[in-house]
Each structure stands twice: as structure tokens, then as C-alpha cells.
Design a protein around this motif. Structure first.
Motif, short mmCIF file in Angstrom:
data_model
loop_
_atom_site.label_atom_id
_atom_site.label_comp_id
_atom_site.label_asym_id
_atom_site.label_seq_id
_atom_site.Cartn_x
_atom_site.Cartn_y
_atom_site.Cartn_z
N LEU A 138 0.84 -1.16 0.15
CA LEU A 138 -0.01 0.04 0.14
C LEU A 138 0.83 1.29 -0.23
O LEU A 138 1.79 1.28 0.56
N ALA A 139 0.50 2.30 -0.64
CA ALA A 139 0.95 3.58 -0.74
C ALA A 139 -0.16 4.46 -0.50
O ALA A 139 -1.34 4.49 -1.11
N LEU A 140 0.24 5.84 0.01
CA LEU A 140 -0.62 6.85 0.25
C LEU A 140 0.11 8.18 0.23
O LEU A 140 1.26 8.08 0.66
N CYS A 141 -0.36 9.08 0.33
CA CYS A 141 0.08 10.37 0.27
C CYS A 141 -0.81 11.37 0.88
O CYS A 141 -2.19 11.46 0.70
N SER A 142 -0.64 12.53 1.70
CA SER A 142 -1.37 13.59 2.10
C SER A 142 -1.12 14.75 1.19
O SER A 142 -0.22 15.24 0.75
N GLY A 143 -2.29 15.66 0.64
CA GLY A 143 -2.42 16.56 -0.22
C GLY A 143 -2.76 15.96 -1.65
O GLY A 143 -3.50 15.18 -1.82
N PRO A 144 -1.80 16.67 -2.61
CA PRO A 144 -2.14 16.30 -4.02
C PRO A 144 -1.67 14.86 -4.17
O PRO A 144 -0.80 14.30 -3.86
N ALA A 145 -2.88 14.32 -4.71
CA ALA A 145 -2.80 12.82 -5.03
C ALA A 145 -2.93 12.27 -6.38
O ALA A 145 -2.26 11.33 -6.89
N ASN A 146 -3.44 13.07 -7.34
CA ASN A 146 -3.69 12.72 -8.77
C ASN A 146 -3.77 14.18 -9.58
O ASN A 146 -4.35 15.19 -9.08
N CYS A 147 -3.10 14.11 -10.44
CA CYS A 147 -2.86 15.40 -11.49
C CYS A 147 -4.13 15.85 -12.02
O CYS A 147 -5.12 14.81 -12.30
N ALA A 148 -4.46 17.10 -12.19
CA ALA A 148 -5.47 17.70 -13.05
C ALA A 148 -5.14 17.47 -14.47
O ALA A 148 -3.79 17.46 -14.73
N SER A 149 -5.95 17.21 -15.15
CA SER A 149 -5.70 17.00 -16.74
C SER A 149 -6.89 17.43 -17.67
O SER A 149 -7.93 17.46 -17.00
N ARG A 150 -6.55 17.73 -18.92
CA ARG A 150 -7.84 17.92 -19.61
C ARG A 150 -7.44 17.86 -21.05
O ARG A 150 -6.23 18.09 -21.68
N GLY A 151 -8.31 17.48 -22.02
CA GLY A 151 -8.11 17.26 -23.40
C GLY A 151 -8.15 18.47 -24.03
O GLY A 151 -9.42 19.15 -23.91
N MET A 152 -7.24 18.98 -24.89
CA MET A 152 -7.48 20.36 -25.77
C MET A 152 -7.64 19.91 -27.17
O MET A 152 -6.49 19.28 -27.79
N ARG A 153 -8.79 20.25 -27.76
CA ARG A 153 -9.02 19.95 -29.16
C ARG A 153 -9.17 21.47 -29.88
O ARG A 153 -9.76 22.24 -29.70
N ILE A 154 -8.05 21.31 -31.11
CA ILE A 154 -7.77 22.41 -31.68
C ILE A 154 -8.39 22.26 -33.20
O ILE A 154 -7.55 21.39 -33.66
N ARG A 155 -9.37 22.93 -34.02
CA ARG A 155 -9.52 22.89 -35.14
C ARG A 155 -9.33 24.19 -35.80
O ARG A 155 -9.54 25.18 -35.50
#
Length: 380
Positions: A168-185
């Protein structure tokens, strides 16, 4: 956990593994889980949450906090590579992130809770849809029926390849990154391939845009300023030799440790794109999809998980960096004290989303014991 019970849960996991459904289309999986939970007599059984979400509620006799244990229903649009007898029966789809294992662990809690309800408060077993697109948790939270649940605490786990099975592993505070897909047309004007000067091709702009976007975020250390831009798709015109292209698309995934840095990265990417397109005389449309906000572990919820891991006899490694991949579980942390623990799925396990990934059945008892200890410590 007895060998017979592990065999029963392994059979459940294998049955779920065979019927993967992609985000937003988890109808058969939700029906399977609903039928299973109905056999363990919940006080409430809610379906259709935020799409195909399912929640089983077990009430205690006395007042107390509402503790939610959450897992995910969805699989991935990836063809599985496996010679196992329980391999996916749905072409082009597979449980290649371990959500079948996560569901099995949470479903196992229903059996325990049916036999011995909490003394106080209540437990909510949440089977959430559409985690892979980031749309599931917001949709569940927006569902009026979720307002009746209103958890005070929310816990989840995710398996982690590279960590020995059951560790097992654990952290306090930031746990998973923010992300988003950017679509450029990009839009210009087609022309005959013999007279490209009479059109407006996006080719030159794309040649600048591809390296320019990557230069905005090269990754490196997972500190507060971490930013990573990954190109995932590009298309220029049609597949033909006779037409100079008049339109194209670029897709990129933006990734940061925190939401503030994400907003800055979005602004940088949009500014760069518009400047290049203006210089090249192109029209441009920018949209975003698969939006994940940063997932942050609450300190009190982390302490509860640490205590539960010790009580279950499983030491937990504390880490000071988040995972690069994203999770929509953080949405529940906006109204509840929430934390996710990482459960090792094997040092030689293929990475998440690989076509030959397969959740290890030997990790099931560890996950069950952690959440059982959380419930025992908080509500019994």
C-alpha cells in the motif's frame, strides 16, 4: 479471508472482467452489480445515479457520520490481449485499468455489512460510472438523489502497477494530477494541389503548433509548477493527393499538479494557438474534453486510512508526490473529507491501460480488509 470466500470473489471479478463497457454505457455492468447487491439486503439501493451509477446504503442504529466507499464501473475502449478463460467478451473493450477488481472489493463489503450493520451512522457503497472521461463523479454529485446520501467521508483505492501485490502507498495533499484534453480545429481554404498558393493551408501553422505546445510543459518534477503537454492526435486535410488541405485538427492533453497551474497552462496554450493562427490567416476553434480537476487527499481522511491499514495488518508507505494520471474522485472531496489509497498490483504488472493488463486476484483480500477496518474504526 478464507480460501472459499476468495474463490467466490475471484469468480465475481472474472465475471465482471468479461463484460467491460465504456464510460457512460455501463448498463449491463450496473445491472449485474445491482442484482448482486440486492442479495445482501441494503437499506437503500439507488440506481441510475449520474447515468448508470449504483449505491447501496447500510444504516446504523445510532446517529453518526456517513462514510462512502467508492469504486468505478467503466472499462476502456481497448482490445484486450489475453489467453485467460475470463477474457473480455466485448470486442474492442477491456477492463484494463482494474475497475473490475475495485468493484469486487467494494461489492465484498456488502456481504459483511448485511451480516453486521454499522452501530452508528451509515455506509454508502458507491459504484460510479464514467470515471475514465472525468464526467462520472460530477454527474453523480449533480444527481438530486445523491443529495440524500451527502457523505461526510469518502474513501477509494486504485491499484498501482510497479508496487508489489498487496502493498500500500498513500500521500497527503495532491494525489492525482489535473488534466484535460484540448481539441484545436484549424480552418483555412482548400485549393488544387497544383496551386497551393491559392488556398490557405493549416500545414505551416501545425508545424509550429506541435512543438510549441510541447514546449509549454515538459513534465519534470511533480512540484507545484509541474506542467506536461502530450500530443495525442493530429490530422491535416483529407487523405488525397489532389487537394491542398484547408483544415486540420490537433489534440493535446494538458496535465498539472494543481488547478491553478492548469488555468495558467490553458491560457498559455490558447494564446500560443491564436497567435499562430492569426499570423497564418487561419480560423480556429478550441474546445476541451475529459476534464479532470486535481485530486487532493484530505489530511484527516489520510489519517483514518493509515489507522485502518495498521489495524488490518498492512503497513502503508507514505509518499510525497501525486500520481501523474488523473482521477475524478477528487470531486467528492469538495463536500466530504476524502482520500484514496494505492494498492499494489505487481512489480511486473503491465501499466494501466495496457492491452495485457489484468487485476491480480490476490490483491482483493487486502482491499477488503482496509475498507472493513475503516468502517469498524469509524462506525462500530
Amino acid at each position: 479471508m478464507t480460501p472459499d470466500r476468495l474463490a467466490q470473489l475471484t469468480e465475481l471479478r472474472h465475471a465482471l472482467h468479461q463484460i467491460p463497457e465504456v464510460s457512460g454505457a455501463e448498463e449491463k455492468t450496473a445491472a449485474f452489480i445491482t442484482d448482486y447487491l440486492r442479495g445482501y439486503d441494503p437499506d437503500q439501493l439507488l440506481t441510475g445515479l449520474g447515468g448508470h451509477g449504483v449505491a447501496a446504503v447500510y444504516d446504523g442504529a445510532a446517529d453518526g457520520p456517513t462514510v462512502m466507499i467508492r469504486c468505478e464501473l467503466d472499462g476502456l475502449p481497448i482490445e484486450e490481449i489475453s489467453d485467460q478463460p475470463y477474457r473480455s467478451t466485448h470486442a474492442g473493450r477491456g477492463h484494463l485499468c482494474g475497475h473490475d477488481g475495485h468493484m469486487t472489493i467494494v461489492a465484498a463489503l456488502a456481504q459483511d455489512l448485511a451480516a453486521r450493520r454499522p452501530a452508528r451512522g451509515r455506509v454508502v457503497l458507491m459504484f460510479q460510472p464514467a470515471e475514465e472521461t472525468g464526467k462520472g463523479a460530477p454527474a453523480v454529485i449533480a444527481d438530486p438523489a445523491f443529495g440524500e446520501l451527502a457523505p461526510d467521508y469518502a474513501f477509494s483505492l486504485h491499484n498501482l502497477p510497479g508496487l508489489p501485490v498487496g502493498q500500500l502507498a498513500l500521500c497527503s495533499g495532491p494525489a492525482n494530477c489535473a488534466s484535460r484534453g484540448m481539441r484545436i480545429r484549424l480552418t483555412g481554404k482548400t485549393s488544387h494541389a497544383a496551386a497551393p498558393q491559392d488556398g490557405i493551408s493549416p500545414a505551416g501553422a501545425m508545424a509550429q503548433l506541435l512543438p510549441g505546445l510541447v514546449a509549454l510543459g515538459g513534465g519534470a518534477d511533480l512540484g507545484a509548477d509541474y506542467a506536461l503537454v502530450t500530443l495525442t492526435h493530429a490530422r491535416l486535410g483529407e487523405a488525397t493527393f489532389g487537394i491542398a488541405p484547408g483544415e486540420g485538427e490537433v489534440w493535446a492533453t494538458l496535465r498539472t499538479v494543481n488547478d491553478a497551474r492548469m488555468e495558467a497552462l490553458i491560457a498559455e496554450a490558447e494564446d500560443l494557438t491564436r497567435q499562430i493562427c492569426k499570423k497564418c490567416g487561419l480560423g480556429v476553434e478550441i474546445s476541451f474534453d475529459d476534464v479532470f480537476e486535481a485530486c487532493t487527499n484530505d489530511a484527516e481522511a489520510v489519517a483514518i486510512l493509515q489507522t485502518a491499514c495498521r489495524a488490518a495488518g498492512h503497513p502503508v508507505e507514505m509518499r510525497d508526490q501525486p500520481q501523474r494520471w488523473s482521477e475524478d474522485f477528487g470531486q467528492f472531496g469538495k463536500s466530504a473529507r476524502a482520500a484514496m489509497v494505492w494498492l499494489g498490483s505487481g512489480e511486473m504488472q503491465p501499466q494501466l491501460h495496457n492491452p495485457d493488463y489484468d487485476f491480480p486476484d490476490d490483491a482483493i483480500p487486502v482491499g477488503v480488509s482496509i475498507f472493513t477496518a475503516v468502517i469498524d474504526n469509524m462506525l462500530r
